[in-house]
Motif scaffolding. Structure first.
Motif, PDB file in Angstrom:
ATOM      1  N   LEU A 143       0.833  -1.204   0.000  1.00 62.05           N
ATOM      2  CA  LEU A 143       0.000   0.000   0.000  1.00 62.05           C
ATOM      3  C   LEU A 143       0.868   1.254   0.000  1.00 62.05           C
ATOM      4  N   ASP A 144       0.825   1.984  -1.066  1.00 61.26           N
ATOM      5  CA  ASP A 144       1.377   3.320  -1.273  1.00 61.26           C
ATOM      6  C   ASP A 144       2.900   3.391  -1.274  1.00 61.26           C
ATOM      7  N   ARG A 145       3.557   3.174  -0.148  1.00 57.49           N
ATOM      8  CA  ARG A 145       5.018   3.317  -0.111  1.00 57.49           C
ATOM      9  C   ARG A 145       5.640   2.037  -0.650  1.00 57.49           C
ATOM     10  N   VAL A 146       6.223   2.142  -1.816  1.00 57.14           N
ATOM     11  CA  VAL A 146       6.559   0.940  -2.572  1.00 57.14           C
ATOM     12  C   VAL A 146       7.812   0.263  -2.035  1.00 57.14           C
TER      13      VAL A 146
ATOM     14  N   GLY B  37      -1.567   2.656  -4.816  1.00 64.47           N
ATOM     15  CA  GLY B  37      -1.194   3.898  -4.141  1.00 64.47           C
ATOM     16  C   GLY B  37      -1.521   5.131  -4.959  1.00 64.47           C
ATOM     17  N   GLY B  38      -1.090   6.257  -4.444  1.00 59.59           N
ATOM     18  CA  GLY B  38      -1.394   7.545  -5.058  1.00 59.59           C
ATOM     19  C   GLY B  38      -0.352   7.971  -6.080  1.00 59.59           C
ATOM     20  N   ASP B  39      -0.631   9.096  -6.714  1.00 58.84           N
ATOM     21  CA  ASP B  39       0.187   9.617  -7.804  1.00 58.84           C
ATOM     22  C   ASP B  39       0.710  10.995  -7.390  1.00 58.84           C
ATOM     23  N   ASN B  40       1.917  11.024  -6.835  1.00 54.96           N
ATOM     24  CA  ASN B  40       2.459  12.286  -6.348  1.00 54.96           C
ATOM     25  C   ASN B  40       2.767  13.257  -7.480  1.00 54.96           C
ATOM     26  N   TYR B  41       3.351  12.750  -8.548  1.00 54.56           N
ATOM     27  CA  TYR B  41       3.585  13.600  -9.714  1.00 54.56           C
ATOM     28  C   TYR B  41       2.261  14.150 -10.235  1.00 54.56           C
TER      29      TYR B  41
ATOM     30  N   ALA C 254      -6.809   2.465   1.070  1.00 57.33           N
ATOM     31  CA  ALA C 254      -6.724   1.370   2.038  1.00 57.33           C
ATOM     32  C   ALA C 254      -7.947   0.468   1.959  1.00 57.33           C
ATOM     33  N   ALA C 255      -9.111   1.055   1.723  1.00 60.13           N
ATOM     34  CA  ALA C 255     -10.313   0.251   1.529  1.00 60.13           C
ATOM     35  C   ALA C 255     -10.169  -0.620   0.290  1.00 60.13           C
ATOM     36  N   SER C 256      -9.616  -0.042  -0.754  1.00 57.99           N
ATOM     37  CA  SER C 256      -9.414  -0.792  -1.984  1.00 57.99           C
ATOM     38  C   SER C 256      -8.367  -1.887  -1.805  1.00 57.99           C
ATOM     39  N   ALA C 257      -7.372  -1.629  -0.961  1.00 60.09           N
ATOM     40  CA  ALA C 257      -6.378  -2.660  -0.667  1.00 60.09           C
ATOM     41  C   ALA C 257      -7.028  -3.859   0.014  1.00 60.09           C
ATOM     42  N   ILE C 258      -8.009  -3.612   0.883  1.00 63.96           N
ATOM     43  CA  ILE C 258      -8.743  -4.715   1.510  1.00 63.96           C
ATOM     44  C   ILE C 258      -9.534  -5.478   0.452  1.00 63.96           C
ATOM     45  N   ASP C 259     -10.160  -4.765  -0.478  1.00 64.28           N
ATOM     46  CA  ASP C 259     -10.872  -5.423  -1.582  1.00 64.28           C
ATOM     47  C   ASP C 259      -9.930  -6.328  -2.374  1.00 64.28           C
TER      48      ASP C 259
ATOM     49  N   LEU D  68      -7.885 -12.666 -15.850  1.00 64.22           N
ATOM     50  CA  LEU D  68      -8.255 -13.581 -14.776  1.00 64.22           C
ATOM     51  C   LEU D  68      -7.703 -13.141 -13.432  1.00 64.22           C
ATOM     52  N   GLU D  69      -6.609 -12.376 -13.447  1.00 64.25           N
ATOM     53  CA  GLU D  69      -5.935 -11.989 -12.212  1.00 64.25           C
ATOM     54  C   GLU D  69      -6.065 -10.490 -11.966  1.00 64.25           C
ATOM     55  N   ILE D  70      -5.905 -10.108 -10.706  1.00 66.45           N
ATOM     56  CA  ILE D  70      -5.895  -8.682 -10.398  1.00 66.45           C
ATOM     57  C   ILE D  70      -4.621  -8.061 -10.967  1.00 66.45           C
ATOM     58  N   PRO D  71      -4.619  -6.767 -11.271  1.00 66.93           N
ATOM     59  CA  PRO D  71      -3.409  -6.130 -11.807  1.00 66.93           C
ATOM     60  C   PRO D  71      -2.264  -6.173 -10.807  1.00 66.93           C
ATOM     61  N   SER D  72      -1.053  -5.977 -11.300  1.00 67.33           N
ATOM     62  CA  SER D  72       0.112  -5.939 -10.419  1.00 67.33           C
ATOM     63  C   SER D  72       0.278  -4.573  -9.775  1.00 67.33           C
ATOM     64  N   SER D  73      -0.340  -3.528 -10.343  1.00 67.41           N
ATOM     65  CA  SER D  73      -0.272  -2.206  -9.724  1.00 67.41           C
ATOM     66  C   SER D  73      -1.455  -1.351 -10.147  1.00 67.41           C
ATOM     67  N   LEU D  74      -1.873  -0.495  -9.246  1.00 67.58           N
ATOM     68  CA  LEU D  74      -2.973   0.442  -9.479  1.00 67.58           C
ATOM     69  C   LEU D  74      -2.561   1.813  -8.951  1.00 67.58           C
ATOM     70  N   THR D  75      -2.476   2.780  -9.833  1.00 66.44           N
ATOM     71  CA  THR D  75      -2.135   4.145  -9.449  1.00 66.44           C
ATOM     72  C   THR D  75      -3.408   4.983  -9.452  1.00 66.44           C
ATOM     73  N   LEU D  76      -3.745   5.565  -8.320  1.00 68.33           N
ATOM     74  CA  LEU D  76      -4.992   6.309  -8.194  1.00 68.33           C
ATOM     75  C   LEU D  76      -4.849   7.727  -8.748  1.00 68.33           C
ATOM     76  N   TYR D  77      -5.906   8.209  -9.324  1.00 70.87           N
ATOM     77  CA  TYR D  77      -5.913   9.541  -9.932  1.00 70.87           C
ATOM     78  C   TYR D  77      -6.092  10.615  -8.864  1.00 70.87           C
ATOM     79  N   SER D  78      -5.400  11.728  -9.027  1.00 79.50           N
ATOM     80  CA  SER D  78      -5.496  12.855  -8.083  1.00 79.50           C
ATOM     81  C   SER D  78      -6.508  13.868  -8.609  1.00 79.50           C
TER      82      SER D  78
END
Length: 347
Positions: free
Chosen positions: A140-143, A155-159, A298-303, A320-330
């Motif tokens: 979660l977030d800090r890679v 996690g989030g998208d700081n850039y 964090a809620a999505s991480a539980i999902d 068939l599988e969940i993605p390896s990474s998800l970057t959330l939009y700001s």
């Protein structure tokens, strides 16, 4: 606010959540009857109970409004599911202590781990330990320093925060000759701060009439925000816009602005605190927008952890599988859309 930034690799995930339940319909569909199943034989995780999953959750000490919201989002999301048990550790900013907490969860043989590391690099080895023990990790977030230490990163998208803040300000000032902006950043020794500033600067390059004339670095606290903003105001008697990286330190910045009697510029915040959204909705001060870094991740991480534990995929995607990474939009929250985002605002 997260203190160690992830790289910007991976899937750019649509839009920030309107609520924890809306953030990742891609992970647990609330409208499964109306959605197509993913391709193949693996169904998407749904709200109806399935195989029981024990999720271990380890995060840092909740010494910031955003971090406290991370914990609350994880707890409330897990409580929605009768087939989920959440084993949550006492948060710690001490890396050795957090490593020990994760190892305890590994020894308990939880089904899935969700880890927001106090320091991604320092906790990489314990992430690898979990994965080698057959326990999938949602980072979660800090890679972590190695992608082998996790099954999925979210996690989030700081850039993107900086880019969207700069674009919003640019659009507000695009017709003003020789416009001036200032920046109240976070801790400069953190990569996330540098990424936010880079995004902000890159956005301003699209507006040749705008010049960034000053920058101060605070440290994500009310006190530092007030002190550094007071210095900016003293050094810059006239400017047109301010971007503040963090809404917690923004509370102090707004105090300094009020004490100086200044109202001659617009302000954009960062992260998505409820206090900031309330001020935006009121529309009586300088704060006109905030750029989200949604703790609903964090809620999505539980999902995601639940889906991994049940061997299910992601609704709305063909894989068939969940993605390896998800970057959330700001997303940029303004008076026009603040009511949509208020439910996600953190204290």
């Amino acid at each position: 606010m997260s203190r160690t930034a992830p790289s910007r690799r991976g899937l750019l995930f649509g839009t920030a959540a309107v609520s924890a339940g809306a953030l990742l319909t891609a992970c647990t569909s609330n409208e499964s009857k109306q959605q197509e199943q993913p391709a193949g034989n693996t169904p998407a995780a749904a709200d109806k109970p399935g195989e029981h999953v024990t999720i271990g959750f380890a995060g840092p000490q909740a010494d910031h409004g955003w971090l406290n919201a991370i914990n609350q989002n994880a707890k409330s999301r897990a409580a929605k599911y009768s087939d989920v048990t959440l084993e949550i550790t006492e948060g710690s900013n001490d890396t050795a202590a957090q490593i020990g907490q994760v190892q305890t969860l590994i020894n308990k043989k939880v089904d899935v781990l969700v880890i927001l590391p106090a320091d991604g690099k320092a906790l990489t080895q314990v992430g690898l330990q979990a994965m080698r023990a057959g326990i999938p990790v949602v980072n979660l977030d800090r890679v972590f320093a190695s992608p082998q230490a996790y099954r999925c990163w979210i996690g989030g998208d700081n850039y993107g925060m900086g880019l969207n803040a700069g674009t919003y300000i640019g659009e507000q000032l695009k017709d003003k000759p020789n416009a001036k902006v200032v920046e109240l950043a976070g801790l400069d020794n953190l990569e996330l701060t540098r990424q936010r500033t880079q995004g902000f600067d890159d956005a301003l390059k699209n507006y040749p009439n705008i010049t960034k004339v000053a920058r101060q670095a605070a440290d994500f606290t009310v006190e530092s925000g007030q002190a550094k903003m007071a210095q900016l105001l003293q050094a810059q008697p006239a400017f047109d816009a301010l971007w503040n990286h963090d809404d917690d330190q923004g509370v102090g910045a707004l105090r300094a602005i009020a004490q100086a009697g200044r109202d001659d510029f617009l302000m954009v915040g960062g992260a998505g605190a409820k206090s900031a959204m309330d001020a935006i909705k009121a529309g009586t001060g300088v704060l006109k927008a905030t750029v989200l870094y949604p703790p609903t991740m964090a809620a999505s991480a539980i999902d995601l952890a639940r889906a991994l534990g049940q061997g299910k995929g992601v609704g709305g995607l063909a894989e068939l599988e969940i993605p390896s990474s998800l970057t959330l939009y700001s997303a940029v929250v303004t008076k026009d859309n603040v009511d949509d985002y208020l439910p996600t605002g953190f204290n």
